[in-house]
Motif scaffolding. Structure first.
Motif, short mmCIF file in Angstrom:
data_model
loop_
_atom_site.label_atom_id
_atom_site.label_comp_id
_atom_site.label_asym_id
_atom_site.label_seq_id
_atom_site.Cartn_x
_atom_site.Cartn_y
_atom_site.Cartn_z
N VAL A 124 27.92 77.04 63.98
CA VAL A 124 27.76 76.06 65.02
C VAL A 124 26.51 75.32 65.09
O VAL A 124 26.51 74.05 64.64
CB VAL A 124 28.17 76.40 66.57
CG1 VAL A 124 27.78 75.45 67.59
CG2 VAL A 124 29.66 77.12 66.65
N TYR A 125 25.36 75.90 64.93
CA TYR A 125 24.10 75.56 65.00
C TYR A 125 24.01 74.75 63.85
O TYR A 125 23.49 73.17 63.76
CB TYR A 125 22.85 76.60 64.98
CG TYR A 125 21.68 76.14 65.08
CD1 TYR A 125 20.94 76.05 66.18
CD2 TYR A 125 20.89 75.71 63.78
CE1 TYR A 125 19.74 75.24 66.25
CE2 TYR A 125 19.68 75.18 63.92
CZ TYR A 125 19.16 75.13 65.04
OH TYR A 125 17.81 74.43 65.05
N ARG A 126 24.29 75.03 62.52
CA ARG A 126 24.18 74.32 61.33
C ARG A 126 24.79 72.94 61.33
O ARG A 126 24.50 72.05 60.97
CB ARG A 126 24.63 74.99 60.36
CG ARG A 126 23.96 76.40 59.75
CD ARG A 126 22.69 75.89 59.20
NE ARG A 126 21.78 77.08 58.54
CZ ARG A 126 20.38 77.02 58.73
NH1 ARG A 126 19.94 76.10 59.16
NH2 ARG A 126 19.77 78.22 58.08
N LYS A 127 26.14 73.21 61.92
CA LYS A 127 27.04 72.18 62.24
C LYS A 127 26.47 70.84 62.91
O LYS A 127 26.38 69.84 62.68
CB LYS A 127 28.30 72.59 62.71
CG LYS A 127 29.37 71.65 62.04
CD LYS A 127 30.81 72.33 62.66
CE LYS A 127 32.11 71.56 62.18
NZ LYS A 127 33.12 72.50 62.16
N VAL A 128 25.93 71.22 64.13
CA VAL A 128 25.34 70.52 65.03
C VAL A 128 23.97 69.82 64.58
O VAL A 128 23.93 68.77 64.63
CB VAL A 128 25.13 71.01 66.41
CG1 VAL A 128 24.42 70.06 67.44
CG2 VAL A 128 26.46 71.52 67.05
N TYR A 129 23.02 70.61 64.06
CA TYR A 129 21.75 69.96 63.65
C TYR A 129 21.48 69.82 62.21
O TYR A 129 20.49 69.16 61.89
CB TYR A 129 20.61 71.04 64.19
CG TYR A 129 20.66 71.34 65.83
CD1 TYR A 129 20.22 70.23 66.51
CD2 TYR A 129 21.30 72.42 66.48
CE1 TYR A 129 20.10 70.23 67.96
CE2 TYR A 129 21.42 72.48 67.55
CZ TYR A 129 20.81 71.57 68.80
OH TYR A 129 21.10 71.34 69.91
N ARG A 130 22.19 70.65 61.60
CA ARG A 130 21.81 70.36 59.96
C ARG A 130 20.37 70.39 59.71
O ARG A 130 19.92 69.47 58.93
CB ARG A 130 22.52 68.84 59.49
CG ARG A 130 23.93 68.84 59.64
CD ARG A 130 24.58 67.66 59.12
NE ARG A 130 25.93 67.48 59.17
CZ ARG A 130 26.95 68.11 58.83
NH1 ARG A 130 26.63 68.93 57.77
NH2 ARG A 130 28.12 68.12 59.40
#
Lengths: 310, 471
Positions: free
Chosen positions: A209-215
Motif C-alpha cells: 500500500v505504501y509503495r502504491k501511495v507514495y512511490r
C-alpha cells in the motif's frame, strides 16, 4: 436487540481482532529477531513488546526474567494468561456461542472450528511463522464470513464497533512501539531505522500500500501519515475512528448522543487535522492521548448500549 | 408382554419388513468403507456445528456429542397414523386434566383420582388455582415417550409436559441424513419435519394474552452452561425470536419487558426452558439467579403467557401416570388408543407386596425422578442395588412405581462390531395451540450398549433419524 446480545457481539469481535493484532505484533517481533542481535537486544525488544501490550508486569510476576521462548508462549499459547492468542480465540468463541442464534451459522462454524483447531495445536511443535500465519488466516476467514453472510442490521453494526475500536487500539499500540523518545518524524529516508519502519508497514499489511501511495522511499513521516491520517488505509487510526463513528450513529439511542459527539469530535481531528498539529506535543504523547480516548469510548459504549461493567 | 424384543427391521421369519426392504437393499449395496467414512463425516460435522450437550457433574465447559447412528428408524404410514391419533387424544386429555385440576377438580370429586395424590404432590402449584390460561392450554409442547413391546404394540412409557427437550436433534438428524445420503431420500417418500419451528411459533403466537395483535415471543433459557443450550439457541434462531436469559427481562406494573439497545420492549409470550422452581425468585426458589422477579404476578394478571404453563408437572408425574387412561375416558368419553405400560403403584399394599416379591424382574422408578437417575432395572441390577432399592421402597412406598421390564423393540445400529440390534424408544413432539399438531416422527433414542435398555443421552444413549413413510 437485547443489550446482552449486543454485548456478546461487541466482545466477540473485539476478541477476534485482538487475537489477530497479537499475531501481527508477534510476527513483527519474530521477523525482527531473525536479524543478527545480541541477547541484550533481544531481551530489550521483548520488554518493549510486552510493555506496549501492558502485560510486562504480569509476565515478570510469573517468570521473573525475560526469556524469548517463554515470552512467546506467554503471548501465544498460555491459557492462564487472559490476553494470549489462545485466550482471545476462546473468548471470541464463548461470546459467539452465547449468541449463536444471532450470528449466521457460517460465522459460528468458522469461529468454533478456529477454537477446536487451536485447542488441538501442539505448542511445543509449533512453527512460529506458520502459527502466526494461521491465526491471521483464520481471522481473515472470520471477517470474510461476517461480511459475506451477515444482515446489515444492528447486530452487524455492533460487531463493527467492536472490531474497529479494538483495531484502533492495536494500531496505536504498534505505532507506540516505534515512538521512542527522540524519534524524528521527518522525511529523511529512514536511515538506520529503515528496517524497523518497513517492518511496521509489513506487520500492518501496508507495505505494498505504501509503495502504491507514495512511490518513494520509506520515511518516518510518510509511514506516520499513512497510519494516522489516511482514511483509505484499512488499519489507520482515521479509518478505524471513522467506522466507529458511522456505526455508532447507526445504533444511536436516547442515551448515546454524548458518546456519538465525542466519537465525532475525535473523528474530526483526523478528518481535518494536520499531522504537525496532531504531533505538536510529541508522537508518544499523541498516541497515549489517543489510547485514552478509545478507552473512554469503550466505557461509554458499554454504559449506553451494552451490559454496563459494574 | 412377551420377552422377545420386536425387531423394527426384520420379522420373526427372518425376512425384512416391507417398509424396510428398499433401505436394506441399499444398505447391502454399500461398500463397508463408505459407511465408515460417512459415520466419521457425521461426527466431525456435529462437532464443527457445535451440536453438543453439556454433561452435568463433569468439569465446566465439557461438551459432548450425542452419538448419531446412520441407520434410520422407519415407520410405515398406517402405523404412524394410528400412533398420532393416540398421541393427540392423550395430550387433549392431559390438557383437560390440567385445566380441571386448577379449576373445579371434577375428576377428584368423581373419585377417579385420589385427591391427596394431587393436592399433596410437590408438582401441584396452588398459585395456579383459578387462573385462566389462553385457550385453556397448559402443555403447549409435550414430548410423549413411546416404546414398542415384544408383541409389536406401542405403549406410552412416560409423558413429558414440563420442558421436554430433544426436538433439535430430530431436526438436525434429518439434516444430517439428507447431507450424508441424499440418494436415500430420492428412493423413499419420507415425511418432512423441517416445518416444526414454524408450527411451534404459530402455536406460541396463538396463545398470546387477549388483545395483543402482534405478539412478541421470546425463548427463556438458563444460559450457555445449560445442557440443552444448543437446542434453545437453535429453536430461537429457527423461529426468529429473541433468546433471553432472566437478567434480560424485568417486570414493571405486571408487564414483562426485555432490555434492548433501544430501550425496553414488551414481551407477550415466553417459551420458557427453565423449570417452575427457577422462574421467579419472588414466588418460588428465592436463590434462583435464572428467573425474573415478579413474573408470576404478571402471569397471574394475564399480561404474559408462559409456555408450558406453570404447574404442568402435576400431569406428568410418575405417580399420576397410571391415571391417564382414566382421564381419557373421563374427559373425552373415549377408550385410549395407546395403552400405558402396566404399572404397580406401590402406595397400594397389593402392588407393593407383588413388587417386593418380584424385584429382580421389574423396573422401579422414583415418582419425581427424571433422566434415568433414580431408577432400578431389576434384571440388570447387582444384589447390592436390589437390596438398596428394597430398603428405600419399604421405607417410602409412595415414592415409587414399578413396571415389568419391557423388551423394548430393537433396530439395527452401527456399533464397533458392525451392525447389531440395539433397543430404541421414540419421543414424538405434540404441539397444542388452536389445534393439536404432530410433526411426523420424533426423536428415536437408542441404547448403544449391548442389552442396555437405558436410552437417555446422559447415560450413554444415542439418536437416529426417524422416518415416517408417506405411502
Amino acid at each position: 436487540m437485547l443489550s446482552r446480545t449486543a454485548d456478546h457481539l461487541y466482545w466477540m469481535s473485539r476478541w477476534l481482532e485482538r487475537g489477530e493484532s497479537l499475531a501481527r505484533m508477534l510476527d513483527a517481533h519474530y521477523r525482527h529477531s531473525l536479524l543478527p542481535h545480541t541477547p541484550d537486544v533481544l531481551a530489550r525488544d521483548w520488554t518493549a513488546t510486552l510493555g506496549s501490550l501492558g502485560v510486562l508486569d504480569g509476565y515478570l510476576a510469573r517468570y521473573g526474567e525475560i526469556e524469548p521462548g517463554r515470552a512467546f508462549n506467554y503471548l501465544a499459547f498460555d491459557r492462564d494468561h487472559g490476553s494470549s492468542i489462545v485466550s482471545c480465540l476462546r473468548e471470541a468463541r464463548e461470546n459467539a456461542r452465547a449468541v449463536r442464534g444471532t450470528i449466521t451459522s457460517e460465522m459460528w462454524e468458522t469461529l468454533n472450528a478456529t477454537w477446536l483447531e487451536i485447542r488441538a495445536y501442539d505448542a511445543r511443535r509449533a512453527d512460529v511463522g506458520d502459527f502466526l500465519e494461521w491465526v491471521k488466516y483464520r481471522s481473515h476467514l472470520s471477517r470474510g464470513v461476517t461480511l459475506g453472510t451477515m444482515l446489515r442490521d444492528e447486530a452487524f453494526q455492533f460487531t463493527r464497533i467492536g472490531t474497529f475500536l479494538e483495531r484502533a487500539d492495536a494500531t496505536a499500540r504498534m505505532l507506540l512501539a516505534r515512538a521512542k523518545p527522540g524519534v524524528e518524524i521527518n522525511d529523511d529516508p529512514a536511515g538506520t531505522d529503515h528496517y524497523a519502519w518497513t517492518l511496521l508497514l509489513r506487520s500492518l499489511s501496508a507495505f505494498e500500500v505504501y509503495r502504491k501511495v507514495y512511490r518513494d522511499a520509506v520515511t518516518p513521516r510518510r509511514v506516520t501519515e499513512l497510519f494516522v491520517l489516511r482514511d483509505d488505509v484499512p488499519r489507520s487510526l482515521h479509518r478505524c475512528i471513522n467506522e466507529v463513528y458511522v456505526n455508532l450513529r447507526a445504533v444511536g439511542n436516547d442515551q448515546s448522543p454524548e458518546t456519538e459527539r465525542r466519537a465525532g469530535e475525535l473523528h474530526a481531528r483526523f478528518r481535518f487535522g494536520r499531522l504537525e498539529d496532531l504531533l505538536a506535543r510529541g508522537y508518544g504523547a499523541f498516541l497515549d492521548d489517543f489510547l485514552g480516548h478509545t478507552r473512554s469510548l469503550g466505557h461509554r459504549i458499554s454504559q449506553d448500549f451494552l451490559v454496563p461493567v459494574t | 408382554m412377551t420377552s422377545v424384543p420386536y425387531d423394527e427391521m426384520q420379522a420373526a421369519d427372518g425376512k425384512n419388513r416391507p417398509h424396510y426392504r428398499r433401505y436394506s437393499d441399499w444398505l447391502l449395496s454399500q461398500p463397508e468403507d463408505r459407511l465408515a467414512r460417512k459415520r466419521a463425516e457425521a461426527d466431525s460435522l456435529f462437532h464443527r456445528v457445535g451440536i453438543t450437550f453439556a454433561v452435568y457433574g463433569e468439569r465446566e465447559g465439557a461438551e459432548r456429542l450425542i452419538p448419531f447412528d446412520i441407520v434410520p428408524r422407519i415407520l410405515p404410514a398406517p402405523e404412524w397414523d394410528q400412533l398420532a391419533a393416540g398421541l393427540r387424544q392423550r395430550v387433549r386429555a392431559l390438557n383437560a386434566f390440567l385445566a380441571d385440576v386448577y379449576h373445579d377438580q371434577e375428576i377428584l370429586r368423581s373419585g377417579r383420582v385420589p385427591p391427596e395424590q394431587i393436592l399433596c404432590n410437590a408438582q401441584y402449584r396452588p398459585e395456579m388455582q383459578g387462573i385462566d390460561v389462553p385457550g385453556g392450554i397448559y402443555a403447549h409442547i409435550a414430548g410423549i415417550d413411546i416404546v414398542r413391546a415384544g408383541d409389536g404394540r406401542f405403549h406410552v412409557l412416560e409423558d413429558n409436559l414440563r420442558v421436554p427437550s430433544g426436538v433439535s436433534y430430530m431436526l438436525e438428524n434429518r439434516k444430517m441424513m439428507m447431507r450424508l445420503f441424499p440418494e436415500l431420500f430420492a428412493r423413499h417418500p419420507v415425511a418432512p419435519v423441517e416445518h416444526y419451528p414454524d408450527v411451534l411459533l404459530d402455536n406460541l403466537r396463538s396463545v398470546a394474552p387477549v388483545g395483543v395483535s402482534d405478539p412478541v415471543v421470546a425463548l427463556l433459557t438458563p444460559g450457555a452452561h445449560n445442557s440443552a443450550y444448543f437446542e434453545h439457541a437453535f429453536l430461537a434462531q429457527q423461529m426468529g425470536i429473541e433468546l433471553v436469559e432472566g437478567q434480560d427481562l424485568y417486570v414493571r406494573e405486571d408487564a414483562v419487558y426485555m432490555r434492548t439497545t433501544r430501550g425496553p420492549v414488551r414481551v407477550d409470550v415466553i417459551y420458557r426452558r427453565i423449570d417452575d422452581d427457577f422462574l421467579d425468585p419472588l414466588a418460588f426458589r428465592p436463590d434462583s439467579m435464572l428467573g425474573v422477579p415478579g413474573l408470576l404476578s404478571a402471569y397471574r394478571a394475564g399480561r404474559v403467557t408462559i409456555a408450558n404453563a406453570i404447574g404442568t408437572g402435576i400431569a406428568d408425574d410418575k405417580s399420576v401416570y397410571p391415571y391417564v387412561p382414566d382421564m381419557i375416558r373421563f374427559y373425552l368419553g373415549e377408550e385410549p388408543l395407546i395403552d400405558n405400560v402396566p404399572t404397580y403403584v406401590l402406595r397400594r399394599p397389593d402392588d407393593l407386596a407383588y413388587t417386593l416379591a418380584h424385584l429382580p424382574e421389574l423396573v422401579v422408578k422414583e415418582v419425581h425422578g427424571a433422566g434415568g437417575y433414580g431408577m432400578l432395572i431389576g434384571p440388570a441390577a447387582t444384589q447390592a442395588q436390589l437390596d438398596d432399592f428394597r430398603a428405600r421402597i419399604t421405607a417410602h412406598p409412595e415414592r415409587y412405581i414399578a413396571q415389568p421390564t419391557l423388551a423394548l423393540s430393537t433396530c439395527p445400529t452401527f456399533v464397533e462390531s458392525g451392525l447389531a440390534p440395539r433397543h430404541i424408544d421414540l419421543r414424538p413432539y405434540v404441539l397444542s395451540g388452536r389445534e393439536v399438531t404432530i410433526v411426523p416422527g420424533g426423536l428415536t433414542r437408542v441404547a448403544l450398549r449391548k442389552g442396555s435398555l437405558v436410552v437417555n443421552s446422559s447415560q450413554g444413549g444415542g439418536t437416529k433419524d426417524t422416518w415416517v413413510l408417506e405411502t
